[in-house]
Design an enzyme around this catalytic site. Structure first.
Site, PDB file in Angstrom:
ATOM      1  N   ARG A  41      -1.347 -10.253 -12.232  1.00 11.34           N
ATOM      2  CA  ARG A  41      -2.789 -10.506 -12.330  1.00 11.34           C
ATOM      3  C   ARG A  41      -3.337 -10.178 -13.719  1.00 11.34           C
ATOM      4  O   ARG A  41      -4.358 -10.750 -14.121  1.00 11.34           O
ATOM      5  CB  ARG A  41      -3.541  -9.701 -11.267  1.00 11.34           C
ATOM      6  CG  ARG A  41      -3.468 -10.339  -9.894  1.00 11.34           C
ATOM      7  CD  ARG A  41      -4.249  -9.535  -8.875  1.00 11.34           C
ATOM      8  NE  ARG A  41      -4.490 -10.304  -7.668  1.00 11.34           N
ATOM      9  CZ  ARG A  41      -5.137  -9.855  -6.608  1.00 11.34           C
ATOM     10  NH1 ARG A  41      -5.615  -8.610  -6.598  1.00 11.34           N
ATOM     11  NH2 ARG A  41      -5.334 -10.623  -5.557  1.00 11.34           N
ATOM     12  N   LYS A 208       0.651 -13.145  11.163  1.00 11.62           N
ATOM     13  CA  LYS A 208      -0.307 -13.411  12.237  1.00 11.62           C
ATOM     14  C   LYS A 208      -0.964 -14.769  12.147  1.00 11.62           C
ATOM     15  O   LYS A 208      -1.236 -15.258  11.062  1.00 11.62           O
ATOM     16  CB  LYS A 208      -1.439 -12.380  12.164  1.00 11.62           C
ATOM     17  CG  LYS A 208      -1.043 -10.985  12.550  1.00 11.62           C
ATOM     18  CD  LYS A 208      -2.267 -10.126  12.393  1.00 11.62           C
ATOM     19  CE  LYS A 208      -2.024  -8.732  12.951  1.00 11.62           C
ATOM     20  NZ  LYS A 208      -3.230  -7.929  12.809  1.00 11.62           N
ATOM     21  N   GLY A 361      -0.728 -13.361  -0.917  1.00 12.27           N
ATOM     22  CA  GLY A 361      -0.124 -12.252  -1.664  1.00 12.27           C
ATOM     23  C   GLY A 361       1.347 -12.053  -1.345  1.00 12.27           C
ATOM     24  O   GLY A 361       2.179 -11.898  -2.250  1.00 12.27           O
ATOM     25  N   GLY A 384      -6.714 -13.309   0.185  1.00  8.38           N
ATOM     26  CA  GLY A 384      -7.815 -13.768   1.045  1.00  8.38           C
ATOM     27  C   GLY A 384      -8.605 -14.906   0.423  1.00  8.38           C
ATOM     28  O   GLY A 384      -9.024 -15.841   1.124  1.00  8.38           O
TER      29      GLY A 384
END
Ligand code: ADP
Ligand code: 3PG
Ligand code: MG
Length: 409
Positions: A41, A208, A361, A384
């Site tokens: 990043r 999930k 990620g 996200g």
């Protein structure tokens, strides 16, 4: 049609001698000694910093690190990030520890020379940041004449440093533009996928379904193939009435998975076999088995060899690929082959000129662990934020930036 205005749209004359507030996302992993353990990043912002430098602009960089809850917390200090950035950029980047609104900070910011930058200490040490408090935003906005939104990873948050301050600077007539990384993220995750070369294949996996429902619903009607792996596939197996043993799955999403299978028809492709073990551990005794042969004590940890081949064929036939979510527990050696094999095939396809966009990620970490990150067309720096954007949601940190008409390009 309008697009987000970017740093590339600003001419030298609009940069020279100006001071910018540059919101970056240096929320990076730290090792147990508190040193930066993955600088992706940081590196991703270097082109923007270089553009500001060469044009003679100065910048105050703002970032968060972790979730320090509005108060000072030494374990979330950006000190090691400032050191790492200094090493990478080749000159000393000072860390400004005085709080926004203080004379001391204003003085220090006022003395940043053209072509130079400074990094403010973790902005989440102040409660006004996540509350997007107007006074706090004003204190930040008053530090600069222009705004660069470079924190793609934070763009799904509406906080003071990436939204409140940007809005104020924009209202005052200062430029409020996307940095080069932000622009790249939007180009690949928004524009490229809005009008993909076909067949458009999306591969979803990970832990999930629940965190990715919006994404699945948004992507299903747009893709030619939706490949599902990872623990997410287990919930679909259950919807097919298959035994899943002790595998990770979401009981309360089985009905939804059944609906998706119904509406998705031929588009959805599930694994046909799996790697199972009685425990998910680094020294697990594993066995490959067809999805119909999973026993009551088994845990599914990866997709099996036949699924790898089937999924690979789909990828090699694709015109555009989106990948989000590992195929298995790639962090553990016995369960990593599904993810690594797929990552290598994706990289081959990207080498052949097919756009391959990686979001999430853990997927980015998996591509790096497989040694193929650099070969992908684009690996998003957002977790996200990338999921939200792909699901078609507005990102407050993008919406606040200026737009320009496409025709004026
Ligand atoms: P991303 O961050 O790329 O969006 P997720 O956070 O959704 O991905 O999921 C990543 C996690 O999913 C990884 O930590 C991986 O170990 C886990 N995972 C993948 N497959 C399985 C599985 N079969 N059982 C348990 N965990 C799994
Ligand atoms: C991220 O790493 O996903 C971003 O930096 C956002 O962090 P947050 O989830 O703590 O807002
Ligand atoms: Mg994740």
């Amino acid at each position: 049609m309008a697009r987000t205005r970017t740093l590339s749209d600003l001419k030298d004359g609009e940069l020279e001698g100006r001071r910018f507030l540059a919101r970056v996302d240096y929320n990076v992993p730290l090792d147990p000694e508190g040193e930066v353990s993955a600088a992706t990043r940081i590196d991703a912002t270097l082109p923007t910093l270089e553009r500001l430098r060469e044009a003679g602009a100065s910048a105050v960089l703002v970032s968060h690190l972790g979730r320090p809850k509005g108060k000072w917390d030494p374990s979330s200090s950006l000190a090691s990030v400032a050191r790492e950035l200094s090493r990478r950029i080749g000159y000393e980047v000072p860390l400004l520890t005085d709080p926004p609104g203080s004379r001391e900070l204003e003085d220090r910011v006022g003395s940043i020379e053209p072509g130079r930058i400074a990094l403010m200490e973790n902005i989440r040490f102040h409660p006004g940041e996540t509350e997007n408090d107007p006074q706090f935003a004003e204190a930040l906005a008053s530090l600069a004449e222009g705004f660069v939104g470079e924190a793609f990873g934070t763009a799904h948050r509406a906080h003071a440093s990436n939204v409140g301050a940007a809005r104020i600077i924009r209202e005052r007539g200062g430029p409020a533009v996307a940095g080069l990384l932000m622009a790249r993220e939007l180009r690949f995750l928004r524009e490229c996928l809005a009008d993909p070369e076909r067949p458009f294949v999306a591969i979803l996996g990970g832990a999930k379904i629940s965190g990715k429902i919006d994404l699945i619903r948004a992507i299903l009607p747009r893709v030619d193939r939706l490949i599902i792996g990872g623990a997410m596939a287990n919930t679909f197996f259950r919807a097919l009435g298959l035994e899943t043993g002790e595998s990770l799955l979401e009981e309360d999403r089985v009905a939804m998975a059944a609906e998706l299978l119904e509406s998705g028809g031929e588009t959805i492709l599930l694994p046909v076999d799996c790697v199972v073990a009685e425990e998910i551990s680094a020294d697990a005794q594993v066995r490959d088995c067809d999805r119909e042969a999973v026993g009551p004590a088994d845990r599914i940890g990866d997709i099996g060899p036949r699924s790898r081949e089937i999924f690979s064929r789909e990828v090699l036939n694709a015109g555009t690929v989106l990948w989000n979510g590992p195929m298995g527990v790639f962090e553990l050696e016995p369960f990593r082959e599904g993810t690594f094999h797929l990552a290598r095939v994706l990289a081959d396809q990207a080498d052949a000129g097919v756009p391959v966009v990686v979001g999430g990620g853990d997927s980015a970490a998996a591509a790096a662990a497989a040694g193929v990150s650099g070969r992908m067309t684009h690996v998003s720096t957002g977790g996200g934020a990338s999921l939200d954007l792909l699901a078609g949601n507005e990102l407050p940190g993008v919406t606040v930036l200026e737009t320009v008409e496409m025709a004026s390009r």
